[in-house]
Design a protein around this motif. Sequence first.
Motif, PDB file in Angstrom:
ATOM      1  N   LEU A 172      46.309  27.721  -6.195  1.00 14.56           N
ATOM      2  CA  LEU A 172      45.305  26.722  -6.551  1.00 14.56           C
ATOM      3  C   LEU A 172      44.372  26.494  -5.369  1.00 14.56           C
ATOM      4  O   LEU A 172      44.832  26.226  -4.254  1.00 14.56           O
ATOM      5  CB  LEU A 172      45.970  25.396  -6.917  1.00 14.56           C
ATOM      6  N   PRO A 173      43.049  26.577  -5.573  1.00 15.78           N
ATOM      7  CA  PRO A 173      42.113  26.247  -4.493  1.00 15.78           C
ATOM      8  C   PRO A 173      41.975  24.733  -4.365  1.00 15.78           C
ATOM      9  O   PRO A 173      41.656  24.048  -5.341  1.00 15.78           O
ATOM     10  CB  PRO A 173      40.806  26.894  -4.950  1.00 15.78           C
TER      11      PRO A 173
ATOM     12  N   SER B 283      37.935  17.845   6.927  1.00 11.89           N
ATOM     13  CA  SER B 283      38.284  18.652   5.759  1.00 11.89           C
ATOM     14  C   SER B 283      39.071  19.902   6.118  1.00 11.89           C
ATOM     15  O   SER B 283      38.880  20.491   7.184  1.00 11.89           O
ATOM     16  CB  SER B 283      37.013  19.085   5.019  1.00 11.89           C
ATOM     17  N   ILE B 284      39.901  20.329   5.184  1.00 12.01           N
ATOM     18  CA  ILE B 284      40.584  21.617   5.267  1.00 12.01           C
ATOM     19  C   ILE B 284      40.571  22.231   3.870  1.00 12.01           C
ATOM     20  O   ILE B 284      41.079  21.634   2.919  1.00 12.01           O
ATOM     21  CB  ILE B 284      42.042  21.482   5.743  1.00 12.01           C
ATOM     22  N   ALA B 285      39.971  23.406   3.747  1.00 13.55           N
ATOM     23  CA  ALA B 285      40.015  24.151   2.489  1.00 13.55           C
ATOM     24  C   ALA B 285      41.166  25.145   2.556  1.00 13.55           C
ATOM     25  O   ALA B 285      41.420  25.740   3.606  1.00 13.55           O
ATOM     26  CB  ALA B 285      38.695  24.879   2.255  1.00 13.55           C
ATOM     27  N   LEU B 286      41.862  25.333   1.455  1.00 13.60           N
ATOM     28  CA  LEU B 286      42.975  26.278   1.421  1.00 13.60           C
ATOM     29  C   LEU B 286      43.339  26.599  -0.017  1.00 13.60           C
ATOM     30  O   LEU B 286      42.894  25.919  -0.954  1.00 13.60           O
ATOM     31  CB  LEU B 286      44.204  25.706   2.136  1.00 13.60           C
ATOM     32  N   ASP B 287      44.138  27.637  -0.171  1.00  9.48           N
ATOM     33  CA  ASP B 287      44.739  27.970  -1.461  1.00  9.48           C
ATOM     34  C   ASP B 287      46.239  27.750  -1.327  1.00  9.48           C
ATOM     35  O   ASP B 287      46.865  28.241  -0.380  1.00  9.48           O
ATOM     36  CB  ASP B 287      44.461  29.428  -1.838  1.00  9.48           C
ATOM     37  N   VAL B 288      46.821  27.020  -2.273  1.00 12.91           N
ATOM     38  CA  VAL B 288      48.248  26.720  -2.219  1.00 12.91           C
ATOM     39  C   VAL B 288      48.931  27.282  -3.459  1.00 12.91           C
ATOM     40  O   VAL B 288      48.388  27.214  -4.570  1.00 12.91           O
ATOM     41  CB  VAL B 288      48.498  25.195  -2.109  1.00 12.91           C
TER      42      VAL B 288
ATOM     43  N   ALA C 173      44.446  12.017   3.296  1.00  7.38           N
ATOM     44  CA  ALA C 173      43.796  10.932   2.560  1.00  7.38           C
ATOM     45  C   ALA C 173      43.361  11.354   1.167  1.00  7.38           C
ATOM     46  O   ALA C 173      43.432  10.572   0.218  1.00  7.38           O
ATOM     47  CB  ALA C 173      42.587  10.425   3.345  1.00  7.38           C
ATOM     48  N   VAL C 174      42.864  12.605   1.032  1.00  8.18           N
ATOM     49  CA  VAL C 174      42.329  13.085  -0.245  1.00  8.18           C
ATOM     50  C   VAL C 174      42.797  14.516  -0.471  1.00  8.18           C
ATOM     51  O   VAL C 174      42.818  15.331   0.458  1.00  8.18           O
ATOM     52  CB  VAL C 174      40.780  13.050  -0.264  1.00  8.18           C
ATOM     53  N   ILE C 175      43.170  14.821  -1.711  1.00  6.13           N
ATOM     54  CA  ILE C 175      43.411  16.199  -2.136  1.00  6.13           C
ATOM     55  C   ILE C 175      42.543  16.427  -3.369  1.00  6.13           C
ATOM     56  O   ILE C 175      42.779  15.839  -4.429  1.00  6.13           O
ATOM     57  CB  ILE C 175      44.889  16.469  -2.467  1.00  6.13           C
ATOM     58  N   ALA C 176      41.511  17.258  -3.217  1.00 10.43           N
ATOM     59  CA  ALA C 176      40.543  17.488  -4.291  1.00 10.43           C
ATOM     60  C   ALA C 176      40.644  18.913  -4.811  1.00 10.43           C
ATOM     61  O   ALA C 176      41.017  19.839  -4.080  1.00 10.43           O
ATOM     62  CB  ALA C 176      39.123  17.217  -3.792  1.00 10.43           C
ATOM     63  N   ASP C 177      40.301  19.080  -6.065  1.00 10.52           N
ATOM     64  CA  ASP C 177      40.269  20.398  -6.695  1.00 10.52           C
ATOM     65  C   ASP C 177      39.055  21.172  -6.170  1.00 10.52           C
ATOM     66  O   ASP C 177      37.930  20.674  -6.208  1.00 10.52           O
ATOM     67  CB  ASP C 177      40.173  20.223  -8.208  1.00 10.52           C
TER      68      ASP C 177
END
Length: 445
Positions: A37-38, A106-111, A126-130
């Motif tokens: 998931l991105p 911010s940190i962008a990643l795929d999990v 603080a935030v986890i966004a799609d």
Amino acid sequence: MRSIIALFMILCCTAFSLVVDSSLPAKALSAGEGEFLPILIAVERPGRVEILATARQVPMSHRRNWATAELRKLSDEHQAPVLRELARMERAGDVRNIRPMWIGGSIALDVSATAFDRILQIPKIAVIADNSPAKLVQAAFESIRSERPFAPADAMAVTDAMNQVKAPQAWAMGIIGERVIVAVLDSGVRYTHNELVNRMWMNSGETPGNGSDDDMNGFVDDYHGYDFVNSNGDPWDDYGHGTNCAGLVAGDGSWEYSTGTAPGAQIMALKVVNHTGWGQPAHVSWAVQYAVDMGAHVLSISLGWSDPSDAIKNYFRVIFEDVLAAGVIAASSAGNGSGSGGHFPAPRDISAPADCPSPWQAGASSNTAIVAVGAMNIGATEIANFSSLGPTHWDTETYTDFPHPPGLMKPELTAPGTNVQTTSHFGDASYTSWFTGTSASCPIV
């Protein structure tokens, strides 16, 4: 895979301030084996409020450098423990493509979908966004991909929209946007267009086309800007929307038609949506950070997330608080309602990030760089029927300064947005008079 009950319990036991995109738990549970998931993470940054307040007291000539240095240091400090945990997950094969940014912490990643619950348990988030792709740009009613010649209303080849906002009077006073760099975050720009070729920003530290990162800013061949969709230094417009917008910023009339309000400005082309108008929050975030780092004075953002989730709202509010701290302002299109001539019910009609409080908004717990722009009919003063309407709302887990009712009044400004005449991406001498939507209004201001 974890059950729905297990994920629900983790969410309930997580820190109160964590905002998770409502779509992500369901996506994690329904994902196939090995699916990733991105996502976008924003970390908590204690001390940020003090930096934002102090930045307002720093002289404008030094504000950008001071604010970005302080925010970068703060983000590095508070991202470090999160990045260490993500690195452990990466070694286990549960995370990939980790890309930290200073802006917004911010940190962008795929999990991996099977490891999503572990992300929820990492402290200091603080935030986890799609970060999934979404349709971000779309003109109302008329196709932006259509070419149509036009004849301006006067003999000086000044377009109707420019006359409506009285741009020629400003030009006569010498107000042409000279030495102002405007970052256009869109589908790219046809930078060879006759009305734009002399208006393109040039990165003096970069030698174009040599395949090297000459200025060591992390981007190769970023001479006129950058393509964040395809990760290269050629922000060429393969959709049309960005060239339409760029023409309304700075189309200078040197070839045939004066289409831009600031014909002396420089355009920094930042491609954040693909050839069909789709893009991701991470691409927009990277482009915003790039624009601030590389000296843009104004951001023009004719895109947005319709009916945004609380996670997307919160994520971009933090981003544009940082932008304002650096002394940069951003115009953002308010949105075209539900996209089919209708509207979302209040307070959900204004797109993100246009829903963020403006730099001058009284009563805001924190201001941002965003000025929302709505559309009016060409040759008239009434609001176009498709233009998104306020109020919007701020009553999320993190921000409670504008609950609805009454909410936050939006948009702040309007400009012509129906059948607007501007440059087209079909050729170097190509124009259109079909550009319609708040996307057309935004670059005019």
